[in-house]
Write a protein that holds these residues in place. Sequence first.
Motif, mmCIF file in Angstrom:
data_model
loop_
_atom_site.group_PDB
_atom_site.id
_atom_site.type_symbol
_atom_site.label_atom_id
_atom_site.label_comp_id
_atom_site.label_asym_id
_atom_site.label_seq_id
_atom_site.Cartn_x
_atom_site.Cartn_y
_atom_site.Cartn_z
ATOM 1 N N SER A 268 38.891 31.876 30.409
ATOM 2 C CA SER A 268 37.825 31.040 30.961
ATOM 3 C C SER A 268 36.464 31.398 30.392
ATOM 4 O O SER A 268 35.552 30.580 30.397
ATOM 5 C CB SER A 268 37.795 31.182 32.482
ATOM 6 N N ASN A 269 36.306 32.616 29.921
ATOM 7 C CA ASN A 269 35.066 33.149 29.350
ATOM 8 C C ASN A 269 33.964 33.367 30.382
ATOM 9 O O ASN A 269 32.819 33.607 30.021
ATOM 10 C CB ASN A 269 34.543 32.290 28.199
ATOM 11 N N VAL A 270 34.287 33.271 31.680
ATOM 12 C CA VAL A 270 33.289 33.609 32.690
ATOM 13 C C VAL A 270 33.063 35.117 32.671
ATOM 14 O O VAL A 270 33.926 35.885 32.243
ATOM 15 C CB VAL A 270 33.714 33.137 34.091
ATOM 16 N N GLY A 271 31.906 35.529 33.174
ATOM 17 C CA GLY A 271 31.558 36.938 33.084
ATOM 18 C C GLY A 271 31.952 37.778 34.283
ATOM 19 O O GLY A 271 32.212 38.969 34.153
ATOM 20 N N HIS A 272 31.951 37.173 35.479
ATOM 21 C CA HIS A 272 32.158 37.934 36.713
ATOM 22 C C HIS A 272 33.361 37.406 37.486
ATOM 23 O O HIS A 272 33.693 36.223 37.400
ATOM 24 C CB HIS A 272 30.934 37.818 37.631
ATOM 25 N N ALA A 273 33.971 38.265 38.263
ATOM 26 C CA ALA A 273 35.017 37.847 39.192
ATOM 27 C C ALA A 273 34.807 38.572 40.509
ATOM 28 O O ALA A 273 34.743 39.808 40.551
ATOM 29 C CB ALA A 273 36.402 38.150 38.637
ATOM 30 N N ARG A 274 34.640 37.803 41.580
ATOM 31 C CA ARG A 274 34.482 38.415 42.902
ATOM 32 C C ARG A 274 35.837 38.804 43.457
ATOM 33 O O ARG A 274 36.799 38.028 43.382
ATOM 34 C CB ARG A 274 33.786 37.459 43.875
ATOM 35 N N LEU A 275 35.903 39.993 44.016
ATOM 36 C CA LEU A 275 37.134 40.518 44.603
ATOM 37 C C LEU A 275 36.842 40.929 46.039
ATOM 38 O O LEU A 275 35.958 41.755 46.294
ATOM 39 C CB LEU A 275 37.629 41.716 43.794
ATOM 40 N N GLU A 276 37.544 40.330 46.989
ATOM 41 C CA GLU A 276 37.361 40.658 48.401
ATOM 42 C C GLU A 276 38.202 41.883 48.746
ATOM 43 O O GLU A 276 39.434 41.821 48.733
ATOM 44 C CB GLU A 276 37.755 39.467 49.273
ATOM 45 N N LEU A 277 37.535 42.985 49.033
ATOM 46 C CA LEU A 277 38.234 44.233 49.355
ATOM 47 C C LEU A 277 38.290 44.374 50.878
ATOM 48 O O LEU A 277 37.426 45.004 51.501
ATOM 49 C CB LEU A 277 37.536 45.427 48.705
ATOM 50 N N HIS A 278 39.292 43.754 51.476
ATOM 51 C CA HIS A 278 39.363 43.663 52.928
ATOM 52 C C HIS A 278 39.634 45.028 53.555
ATOM 53 O O HIS A 278 40.577 45.735 53.175
ATOM 54 C CB HIS A 278 40.443 42.669 53.327
#
Length: 695
Positions: free
Chosen positions: A335-345
């Motif tokens: 996708s070439n996006v720079g960031h990925a949010r990860l929910e650390l529950h």
Amino acid sequence: MGAIKKIVMPLLIVALLAVNTPGRGALAAAPGTRAFAATWERTDKPVADNVVARTWMWGPEAVGIPITEPYAESPGGARVVQYFDKSRMEITHPNAIDDGMWYVTNGLLVVEMVSGRLQTGDNTFEQRSPAHVNVAGDHDDPTGPTYATIGALRGAPSIATGAAVTRRVDRHGTITDDPSMARHNVVAAQRVQAHGIDHQVASPFWAFMNSSGQIQMQHGAAFARLFQNPFYATGLPITDAYWAWVKVGDVYRDVLLQCFERRCLTYTPGHPPEWQVEAGNVGLHYAAWRYGPGWAPLSPTPRRTDGRAMLIGVSGNAFPWEASFDSYARLLRDSNVGHARLELHWHYIQPTPGEWRWSLYDDLVNQYVAQGLAPYGMLAYSVGWASGGGGSNMVLGPPTDLDAWENYVFQTVNRYKDRIHAWEVWNEPDVAMFWNGRDGGDPVYYAEMLRRAYSAVKRADPSAIVLNGGVTGTARGANFLQRLLDQGAAGYLDVIGIHGYISDDGFEHNIYPDLIWPLISQARERAGKPLWVTEVGWNSGCSGNLAACGESEQALRLIRNMTMLFTIGGVEMVSVFQFKDPGNNPHWFGVVTNNAQERQAYTALQTLADRLTGLSYAGRVDRGAGVWALKFTGPERAVYVVWATHGDRVVTLDTHGYPHAFVHQLDGSWSYQLPSAGGIEVLATGTPRIVEVSN
């Protein structure tokens, strides 16, 4: 002044020099100017459309985009050219009147190759060696005539008009007579005497040069002469026609060949009648001679390889136990996006007070980092045992045990501080769903949660970025931010976080840019912090919140929504919610389906991310009411994202002196435009176009 990109690609040039090759994917391009397009369309569009069967005069498509080459008499000492299989189009005098014929010429390429004199002006040349490239047939044929061979034939005497063409020539330029070739009934049909030229045109070629057929004109198809002047495409003959024993497709056969100033033509009796006369690949041969064996055409709008689009992120919600996880990981990378949010529950990580489980998130964090993404963590939600009750269940309301909360934050950040460098504290604290049913939340209590989390993050990783849980991009969210700042929260965060959703009719009026977003901007300016939009997205289905009702509509709304958020000011990143549909919902906010199939929104996001890699937001360009033109800039290029809110509009965009412009559609397709002194004109419609100007 531009130049063709040089890359050492010997295998590529082998493929390009094959006879009559079809279009070649990423290296193929459309004719890059209106005049080039009209010239190509006249003879070759009917062939491309399978309306007629005859030789290409240019080729299925251009080979690479237009470039500039030195030419003394052109403005600035350079002229625009574009290479095709069969020739090269050129505009030497762009300010001349376009007569529809000689405004675009195709160069004396054969003369240059047979003589070794590369022309750089009307009367200026650069001396080189003649081209030792096969005129016809396979590039690796060791016996067929080369352009250097043709040079030795220029002074050979012609045969009489009407005489049978029976002479042969070999690679060394030796001419012999072969009476058996008279069986093909080829005769000398037209004697041409001019400018030191005295040669006969062979009958198959003269018939072709004067032939009629379906052509494409500006007003539509017509039946007319292929060439308004029989010598337009070929130029004058510089030799007579000769038979040669040539390898074509690994099979040797007799081929009649004749070279003219601009092209070489071949006649193969064994071919179907419509393909017996063909134009040789002079354009490719010339480019290889001029630029060397490692030449490769300038590839149109290549994928960026100089990093990732740090202006863009996604909520990465794929998990290792899912059957398509490897496909998700590949799509995230591509996708070439720079960031990925990860929910650390919290309830996954610490289901009981003394128990820590990291394996799930270890795998996810490592996977995101391996794909080249910069993950940022969301710290949420509470767990039953820390919220006044018991058990390991997730609680969407705030924890009552803030010491336990602070410890969870510290332990999580400390474990991943070498891979995660930004942390979002909670999610939508102004929304009842995430605050024990209390609409508007509790800014005072949340401020204390944020203070404790900030302290824990900085103890674990002093360089980490802390942002508040993204509030809704509404007046309620802006009010929450102001009340949060009243509690001194500017000292407990590095970035302001918001969500960028707009209502279903949000594109039809200016309530967001004119009324709501200024309130958010005021809070951001008061805090003195940059802003991250940690969620924005549209539902691909036809029901539920923000339902775009279709993939194409989801794609265009997403790109509009994402890019217009930069006008709030101080926006460093916009993150898409979400990467994929959850496993139990096949029509939701994902740009990828729950079985790892790309949606149109994925291609649109990938196209935008590719073009915005390495760029920063520069501002909105005023092109009148109803037009959005958002500008992003970086080294050696700029990008506009352009659309109209009501009806179609033609807008002019400044190209800043850049020589190339590409107009990208959301489906990944593109077209080339040659900028003029005033810039380029682009049709703005309801679907965004991504316009890149560059060197």
